[in-house]
Design an enzyme around this catalytic site. Sequence first.
Site, PDB file in Angstrom:
ATOM      1  CD  GLU A  96      -2.863   1.392   0.522  1.00 16.80           C
ATOM      2  OE1 GLU A  96      -2.523   1.536  -0.655  1.00 16.80           O
ATOM      3  OE2 GLU A  96      -4.037   1.500   0.923  1.00 16.80           O
ATOM      4  CG  ASP A 100      -5.631   9.231   6.486  1.00 21.26           C
ATOM      5  OD1 ASP A 100      -5.065   9.728   7.469  1.00 21.26           O
ATOM      6  OD2 ASP A 100      -6.538   9.819   5.871  1.00 21.26           O
TER       7      ASP A 100
END
Length: 174
Positions: A96, A100
Amino acid sequence: MVVVGKPFLTVEQIQKKVKELADQISGDYEGKDLLAIGILKGAFIFFSDIVRLIRTPLTIDFLIASSYLKAESLGEVKLHYDIREDVIDKDVLLIEDIVDTGVTLNYIRERILMRGPKSLKICTFLDKSGRREVDVPLDYVGFSIPNEFVVGYGLDYDNKFRNLPYISVFRKTA
Ligand code: 5GP
């Protein structure tokens, strides 16, 4: 007008970190049946950089996902394209760009786990841990960064700036 400032992470810092992560992964996956899954679009550059430095044999696949923030709830994840490879008996590594809130990765992780891989680990280049809302285990992290919106090295604002070779903090001015 939009503003993209000077590098927050330079090309040299990025390359050094990608090599470190690849070395660690190469050691950990020696003799295993590694399936590296890139999460698009953001991870496309990091993914192609890191797989070329991983020294154990591997297969690759991709998925495309995005999350939409909804008022008073965590984001809703939409899967636009799913993997084609069978994950059963594979040692899966999700790759990835940035974590967040953790919502996107958590959704993807649970979907893959349901299909019965031999193991599942996660590698993210950037981690905004201060923003986490869903706890998702990260096995390999490039840089932990503060709560700033960053672009470049695959990361976008409105699908732009992905081709910046470095990572920059993005600010929008009127
Ligand atoms: P999460 O579901 O963890 O909240 O969000 C993850 C996704 O949000 C990332 O894959 C990325 O697409 C986007 N995102 C989160 N923070 C940033 C950021 O600072 N810059 C950019 N360009 N995208 C971000």
